[in-house]
Design a protein around this motif. Sequence first.
Motif, PDB file in Angstrom:
ATOM      1  N   TRP A 275       0.837  -1.184   0.000  1.00 44.81           N
ATOM      2  CA  TRP A 275       0.000   0.000   0.000  1.00 44.81           C
ATOM      3  C   TRP A 275       0.878   1.242   0.000  1.00 44.81           C
ATOM      4  O   TRP A 275       1.933   1.287   0.646  1.00 44.81           O
ATOM      5  N   TRP A 276       0.416   2.275  -0.729  1.00 38.23           N
ATOM      6  CA  TRP A 276       1.111   3.551  -0.799  1.00 38.23           C
ATOM      7  C   TRP A 276       0.108   4.658  -0.474  1.00 38.23           C
ATOM      8  O   TRP A 276      -1.084   4.522  -0.763  1.00 38.23           O
ATOM      9  N   THR A 277       0.594   5.735   0.113  1.00 37.83           N
ATOM     10  CA  THR A 277      -0.303   6.779   0.615  1.00 37.83           C
ATOM     11  C   THR A 277       0.056   8.149   0.063  1.00 37.83           C
ATOM     12  O   THR A 277       1.238   8.522   0.025  1.00 37.83           O
ATOM     13  N   LEU A 278      -0.969   8.885  -0.362  1.00 38.13           N
ATOM     14  CA  LEU A 278      -0.860  10.310  -0.644  1.00 38.13           C
ATOM     15  C   LEU A 278      -1.412  11.063   0.559  1.00 38.13           C
ATOM     16  O   LEU A 278      -2.456  10.689   1.102  1.00 38.13           O
ATOM     17  N   ASP A 279      -0.752  12.121   0.955  1.00 38.20           N
ATOM     18  CA  ASP A 279      -1.155  12.854   2.158  1.00 38.20           C
ATOM     19  C   ASP A 279      -1.179  14.350   1.862  1.00 38.20           C
ATOM     20  O   ASP A 279      -0.208  14.899   1.313  1.00 38.20           O
ATOM     21  N   ALA A 280      -2.272  15.008   2.204  1.00 35.01           N
ATOM     22  CA  ALA A 280      -2.360  16.469   2.086  1.00 35.01           C
ATOM     23  C   ALA A 280      -3.178  17.002   3.255  1.00 35.01           C
ATOM     24  O   ALA A 280      -4.230  16.437   3.592  1.00 35.01           O
ATOM     25  N   CYS A 281      -2.710  18.077   3.850  1.00 34.12           N
ATOM     26  CA  CYS A 281      -3.453  18.666   4.961  1.00 34.12           C
ATOM     27  C   CYS A 281      -4.549  19.576   4.411  1.00 34.12           C
ATOM     28  O   CYS A 281      -4.383  20.246   3.395  1.00 34.12           O
ATOM     29  N   VAL A 282      -5.682  19.585   5.094  1.00 33.41           N
ATOM     30  CA  VAL A 282      -6.817  20.414   4.703  1.00 33.41           C
ATOM     31  C   VAL A 282      -7.068  21.514   5.732  1.00 33.41           C
ATOM     32  O   VAL A 282      -7.843  22.427   5.486  1.00 33.41           O
TER      33      VAL A 282
ATOM     34  N   ASP B 250      -4.777   3.214  13.422  1.00 34.78           N
ATOM     35  CA  ASP B 250      -5.999   2.556  12.983  1.00 34.78           C
ATOM     36  C   ASP B 250      -5.694   1.125  12.543  1.00 34.78           C
ATOM     37  O   ASP B 250      -5.046   0.897  11.519  1.00 34.78           O
ATOM     38  N   ARG B 251      -6.194   0.172  13.297  1.00 34.49           N
ATOM     39  CA  ARG B 251      -5.902  -1.232  12.993  1.00 34.49           C
ATOM     40  C   ARG B 251      -6.585  -1.704  11.717  1.00 34.49           C
ATOM     41  O   ARG B 251      -6.173  -2.707  11.118  1.00 34.49           O
ATOM     42  N   ALA B 252      -7.613  -0.986  11.296  1.00 37.73           N
ATOM     43  CA  ALA B 252      -8.315  -1.381  10.079  1.00 37.73           C
ATOM     44  C   ALA B 252      -7.598  -0.901   8.821  1.00 37.73           C
ATOM     45  O   ALA B 252      -7.908  -1.364   7.719  1.00 37.73           O
ATOM     46  N   ALA B 253      -6.661   0.029   8.969  1.00 39.53           N
ATOM     47  CA  ALA B 253      -5.957   0.585   7.809  1.00 39.53           C
ATOM     48  C   ALA B 253      -4.708  -0.228   7.511  1.00 39.53           C
ATOM     49  O   ALA B 253      -3.971  -0.623   8.427  1.00 39.53           O
ATOM     50  N   ALA B 254      -4.465  -0.467   6.225  1.00 48.44           N
ATOM     51  CA  ALA B 254      -3.229  -1.145   5.823  1.00 48.44           C
ATOM     52  C   ALA B 254      -2.048  -0.204   6.077  1.00 48.44           C
ATOM     53  O   ALA B 254      -2.115   0.991   5.781  1.00 48.44           O
ATOM     54  N   ARG B 255      -0.987  -0.746   6.621  1.00 45.03           N
ATOM     55  CA  ARG B 255       0.178   0.091   6.902  1.00 45.03           C
ATOM     56  C   ARG B 255       0.888   0.421   5.588  1.00 45.03           C
ATOM     57  O   ARG B 255       1.200  -0.467   4.794  1.00 45.03           O
ATOM     58  N   PRO B 256       1.168   1.704   5.344  1.00 41.94           N
ATOM     59  CA  PRO B 256       1.763   2.067   4.057  1.00 41.94           C
ATOM     60  C   PRO B 256       3.234   1.695   3.964  1.00 41.94           C
ATOM     61  O   PRO B 256       3.974   1.760   4.955  1.00 41.94           O
ATOM     62  N   SER B 257       3.649   1.335   2.762  1.00 46.40           N
ATOM     63  CA  SER B 257       5.070   1.100   2.504  1.00 46.40           C
ATOM     64  C   SER B 257       5.804   2.403   2.226  1.00 46.40           C
ATOM     65  O   SER B 257       7.037   2.436   2.224  1.00 46.40           O
ATOM     66  N   GLY B 258       5.060   3.466   1.974  1.00 48.84           N
ATOM     67  CA  GLY B 258       5.651   4.775   1.747  1.00 48.84           C
ATOM     68  C   GLY B 258       4.551   5.810   1.605  1.00 48.84           C
ATOM     69  O   GLY B 258       3.400   5.483   1.314  1.00 48.84           O
TER      70      GLY B 258
ATOM     71  N   ILE C 106       8.512   4.545   8.151  1.00 52.87           N
ATOM     72  CA  ILE C 106       7.797   4.661   6.882  1.00 52.87           C
ATOM     73  C   ILE C 106       8.496   5.701   6.011  1.00 52.87           C
ATOM     74  O   ILE C 106       8.529   6.888   6.361  1.00 52.87           O
ATOM     75  N   PRO C 107       9.077   5.319   4.873  1.00 56.21           N
ATOM     76  CA  PRO C 107       9.775   6.278   4.009  1.00 56.21           C
ATOM     77  C   PRO C 107       8.794   7.277   3.401  1.00 56.21           C
ATOM     78  O   PRO C 107       7.687   6.913   2.989  1.00 56.21           O
ATOM     79  N   THR C 108       9.224   8.528   3.319  1.00 58.19           N
ATOM     80  CA  THR C 108       8.299   9.607   2.957  1.00 58.19           C
ATOM     81  C   THR C 108       8.986  10.656   2.108  1.00 58.19           C
ATOM     82  O   THR C 108      10.142  11.017   2.355  1.00 58.19           O
TER      83      THR C 108
END
Length: 396
Positions: free
Chosen positions: A77-84, A164-172, A353-355
């Motif tokens: 899993w990979w994640t995009l992150d942006a603050c709102v 959150d235990r329901a969320a997949a841990r991101p690889s990055g 987690i690499p970012t």
Amino acid sequence: MSEDLSQAAARTASVVELAQELIRHPSRAGIDDYGPVLGVLEDWLAARALPHRRLHDDAGHLVGLLVEIPGGRPGKWWTLDACVDTAPYGDATAWSFPPTSGDVVDGWLLGRGSSDSKLAAAMFCHIAADLHDRAADMHGGLAVLLDVDEHTGSFGGARAYLADRAAARPSGVMIGYPGLDEVVVGGRGLWRATIAVHAPSGHSGSSKTVVGAISRAAHLVRLLDAAELPSVNEAPSFPLPPKLTVTSFHGGQGFSITPDRCDLNVDVRTTPTFDAHDAETLVRKAVAELDAELPAPTPTDITQVTTWPPFRLAENEQPAAALLNAAAEIGITVKAKTAGPSNIGNLLAGEGIPTTAGFGVPYEGLHSIDERAHLAELPQVYAIYQRALLGLLQAG
């Protein structure tokens, strides 16, 4: 124009439209209710049947929104992150336009959050929609974290996501901070503490000489300012040196009393060769010198507030490599950068987690007046993030 750019250009108007609506819903950290701005995103996501849910902290406060697009094949899993959430407006009368404008003038999107980071949030939601249509062929999955507890410095959305235990841990993770010329692949860490300097109280007009807490604290500031820190040459693999700054100094009231306490805030930016332990050791040494040179009945107190590790990805590490390679393929010349300020990347680095912590459109007025984001480069930025993700999600 390449197919990627053509598709991205076709999405630009919709991305800007969503970003405008977000800007017109104020979400200043610690000031505004975050429900309305997240409601805009929830309505948009629901209309496109994109799976999403709210995130709350341990106290039950709303801290973010998580979009999850599972692929049809096993993988990372990979994640995009942006603050709102956003910085405050400061002096709104000094702005050339309303902070909640959202208008587009001469190719610039205007308003607080336009650059940091509501335009990125709108872009990432559109990318999630694009990939949702081809999820069956993806390995692993894509998460989009929309954080509304970032500008407080608490990073509550990111913390809730990781817990959150329901969320997949991101690889990055790729964070959508703005700036076209650089992909931020690292940042200095930090060690922060409050220091309480004590002294006997007294009358300022007394014939008895008293070294008050303010005088003792001022001496401590001089000791801290004079402390030797390693130079950047001592750690050639990390391009920035450590830095110590006294950021707050409070004590006393009125004129006739010599105060018995003065409080300081100390911020130390750390590096791989000068870490949190080294920072604390340096500050404790200065405090010990103070208490030896100007003794007081009560020793000086140090209370650690927070600490984050520094981080830096090599250019061939993911997800930095995917973003840099995609930029080169689209025809945008960027360089890898290690940032001086800390960010969510430091928090994620502490979790292993690499970012990447920044690549986006050009901007002006970040955290200042007249914040605005330049839109001409939006198709390229969109295409680069999408291409990078597709490469990661196809690799498994």
